[in-house]
Design a protein around this motif. Sequence first.
Motif, PDB file in Angstrom:
ATOM      1  N   VAL A  31       8.558   4.685  -5.796  1.00 58.31           N
ATOM      2  CA  VAL A  31       7.964   5.125  -4.531  1.00 58.31           C
ATOM      3  C   VAL A  31       8.062   6.650  -4.467  1.00 58.31           C
ATOM      4  O   VAL A  31       8.998   7.238  -5.009  1.00 58.31           O
TER       5      VAL A  31
ATOM      6  N   TYR B 130      -0.279   1.888   1.674  1.00 63.91           N
ATOM      7  CA  TYR B 130       0.698   2.703   0.961  1.00 63.91           C
ATOM      8  C   TYR B 130       0.130   3.396  -0.277  1.00 63.91           C
ATOM      9  O   TYR B 130       0.817   4.229  -0.880  1.00 63.91           O
TER      10      TYR B 130
ATOM     11  N   HIS C 221       3.906  -2.857  -2.416  1.00 67.05           N
ATOM     12  CA  HIS C 221       4.561  -1.789  -1.652  1.00 67.05           C
ATOM     13  C   HIS C 221       4.889  -2.222  -0.222  1.00 67.05           C
ATOM     14  O   HIS C 221       5.880  -1.761   0.347  1.00 67.05           O
TER      15      HIS C 221
ATOM     16  N   TYR D 255      -1.567  -4.409  -5.470  1.00 68.80           N
ATOM     17  CA  TYR D 255      -0.477  -3.447  -5.662  1.00 68.80           C
ATOM     18  C   TYR D 255       0.018  -2.935  -4.308  1.00 68.80           C
ATOM     19  O   TYR D 255       1.199  -2.628  -4.145  1.00 68.80           O
ATOM     20  N   ASN D 256      -0.876  -2.860  -3.324  1.00 72.01           N
ATOM     21  CA  ASN D 256      -0.445  -2.457  -1.983  1.00 72.01           C
ATOM     22  C   ASN D 256       0.452  -3.523  -1.356  1.00 72.01           C
ATOM     23  O   ASN D 256       1.384  -3.202  -0.617  1.00 72.01           O
TER      24      ASN D 256
ATOM     25  N   TYR E 296       2.641   6.631   2.384  1.00 70.00           N
ATOM     26  CA  TYR E 296       3.629   7.628   1.975  1.00 70.00           C
ATOM     27  C   TYR E 296       3.096   9.040   2.190  1.00 70.00           C
ATOM     28  O   TYR E 296       3.800  10.009   1.950  1.00 70.00           O
TER      29      TYR E 296
ATOM     30  N   LEU F 218      10.264  -0.801  -8.514  1.00 77.60           N
ATOM     31  CA  LEU F 218       8.974  -0.245  -8.111  1.00 77.60           C
ATOM     32  C   LEU F 218       9.127   1.214  -7.673  1.00 77.60           C
ATOM     33  O   LEU F 218       9.846   1.501  -6.723  1.00 77.60           O
TER      34      LEU F 218
ATOM     35  N   LYS G 124       8.052  -3.915  -0.625  1.00 74.25           N
ATOM     36  CA  LYS G 124       9.072  -2.903  -0.893  1.00 74.25           C
ATOM     37  C   LYS G 124       9.575  -2.287   0.403  1.00 74.25           C
ATOM     38  O   LYS G 124      10.756  -1.941   0.534  1.00 74.25           O
ATOM     39  N   ASN G 125       8.685  -2.158   1.379  1.00 76.72           N
ATOM     40  CA  ASN G 125       9.040  -1.556   2.668  1.00 76.72           C
ATOM     41  C   ASN G 125       9.440  -2.601   3.706  1.00 76.72           C
ATOM     42  O   ASN G 125       9.359  -2.351   4.912  1.00 76.72           O
TER      43      ASN G 125
ATOM     44  N   GLN H  75       6.363   6.217   5.774  1.00 72.77           N
ATOM     45  CA  GLN H  75       6.256   4.776   5.533  1.00 72.77           C
ATOM     46  C   GLN H  75       6.983   3.937   6.573  1.00 72.77           C
ATOM     47  O   GLN H  75       6.635   2.779   6.811  1.00 72.77           O
TER      48      GLN H  75
END
Length: 684
Positions: free
Chosen positions: A275, A140, A19, A15-16, A440, A273, A22-23, A474
């Motif tokens: 955040v 994250y 993220h 799951y990290n 985050y 997703l 995502k970033n 982030q």
Amino acid sequence: MKFLALISGGKDSFYNIFHCLKNDHELIALGNLYPKESDKQELDSFMFQTVGHDLIEYYSECVGVPLFRRSILRNTSKNVELNYTATQDDEIEELYTLLKTVKAKIPDLEAVSVGAILSSYQRTRVENVCSRLGLVVLSYLWQRDQAELMSEMCLMSKDINNVENNTNSGNKFDARIIKVAAIGLNDKHLGMSLPQIEPVLHKLNQLYQVHICGEGGEFETMVLDAPFFRHGYLKLTDILKYSDGEVHNARLKVEFRPRHLSKVFLQTQLDQLPVPLSFRSGWEAPTQVSMKKSIEIRERRFEGPTSNTIARTSINKINDKLYISNLQSRESKTVEEQGDDIFSELADILRSNQIPRNHILSSSLLIKDMSNFGRINKIYNEFLDLTKYGPLPPSRACVGSRCLPENCHLQLSVVVDLKNTSNCEINRNKGGLHVQGRSYWAPCNIGPYSQSIWLSTDANQVSYISGQIGLVPQSMKMKEPSTDQTILALQHFDTLCKTIGAQEKLYMTCYISDESILDYVCKTWALYCSRSKYESDLWKNKTDDDKECLIIVKISELPRGAVSEWGGVTCKKLIVDDIDVEEQGGAENKNILHSFRKLNLNIEYFHDIAVSLPGSQKHFTTGFVDDREKLALVLERTSKSAQVTLYYSPGETIAFYHHVEYYPVEKIFDCDGKEHRFALHIRS
């Protein structure tokens, strides 16, 4: 950044990765440590999940990036200290070797993903290894609320009961329970997906405080599918269950199923997703209130005089602390030469008092021209040498002040712990928060300083908090618009205090690089300290007295071009408050308090707090003075029992006192925005 993801097969590590993508980071490799005895599932490692390691090889095919693995032996958690330092034959050194090997093969590797949520033990070890290799840690999930995080994971997970009728759901996140070891969990829960077991975990959390994300070792998972498994997924064909007392395990039988998922599908999932927002719940109100006033942020270069005060080096012992202040080089030398002079002098003082460098708790660094920050920081870092003196560097406040004396590039002051100085190895009395991974949560460590430092033997946990600026955690970029930086920086300060459990403010300083945000700072601080404005956790337990511990100073520059920086000292609990000071404080402490009152200082601009420790009582006093003679009287009366940080404008000529840290700034204000000639933080 191009990153390698450390994976165990469990939900958190994958799951990290989600993220990280995502970033806007790029996944280029996977890394894993597994049991050298391949027939063993569980090594009881303090660090690594090894249950389900037989499925790890499939993930390279699923994701389409290379997998790098290294074996570990049973019972190789040699160093179990919370803050890790390199230890021969420890399992963490196998991680170091693995990442070093990958970096040699993939030179453009920049970062490492790790799925730590609450485990500082895990986080500090990955950060230690990455720091040694020049890699950035991406974590994250760190400090996320577990119920919220589990809800998000379930939101992004497939409905395994309806996969055949829902093509999109079939390509989403799929993690299954493979081990349970908690009250209320048994073999019937093995093989369940996260959405299936979530209601059970919430119920067990309410009944028995079971960690919803399994951070207490209550359960472990294995991932079969994820939106970034673009080249294939794992189809579950069978579950083999076995038990050992109250611990229940499952070995999953799977088949690799090839497929091709488009980048469009992945981007759709990334867009969905969740955040965390920049401002936590309860912080939106001060943002909106303060933003009602339009504020123009503009660069103003200070053209006034430099300091006239002769600030000689001060060495002052108060209780169990040594304050070494005003380290400067007055000779006309280069930045590097002056830096070498200052740190050589500091080393000599410590050596002559038989104090190891790792006993420095906090530092205050003034730099005349912030363009020299990198050159000075290099010398600072070399002096601390974390590999030699331990993993917890001092907390630090660093600002730019053109008010420093002519030809003076920098000034350094430090606070030193005097307990147990005979032991020259790592200071085990030192506690701290030294987070170097991006998340985050709050800005990561980007230099040789800790976010917070305290002494583990201190019942009050008096904590030195590093100066906080408005960085988006982030991305580590400054918050836009710049007016939001002030609130975000204060939120970061509050986050650190809550994380370490030391939320009582002893004294605070807000540095501003533009006077036009003064009103903004005052309103933000007033709202933060008011318990009557809001009912949320953010505002409760705050009193109006908290306001008075703040000094606002206008300085020339801040790191990263920030408009404000919040720093200070906090504690875990107050044993004595200001109404008990005269009754319970010593004679010298009462003299300090009386000095302010006899000088007719307005009580509105006076703040005093005392905390009790075994065998002593310590006061933290904040005050403002507008008359030089009254200032001299206060300094005379505090000279035998206190350490003073004195903020003053460069045009003032002040006599030298051995117990004063002289801090030249452009202007000084109290918490209501009223300007003063002098401001003092006093520790006695």
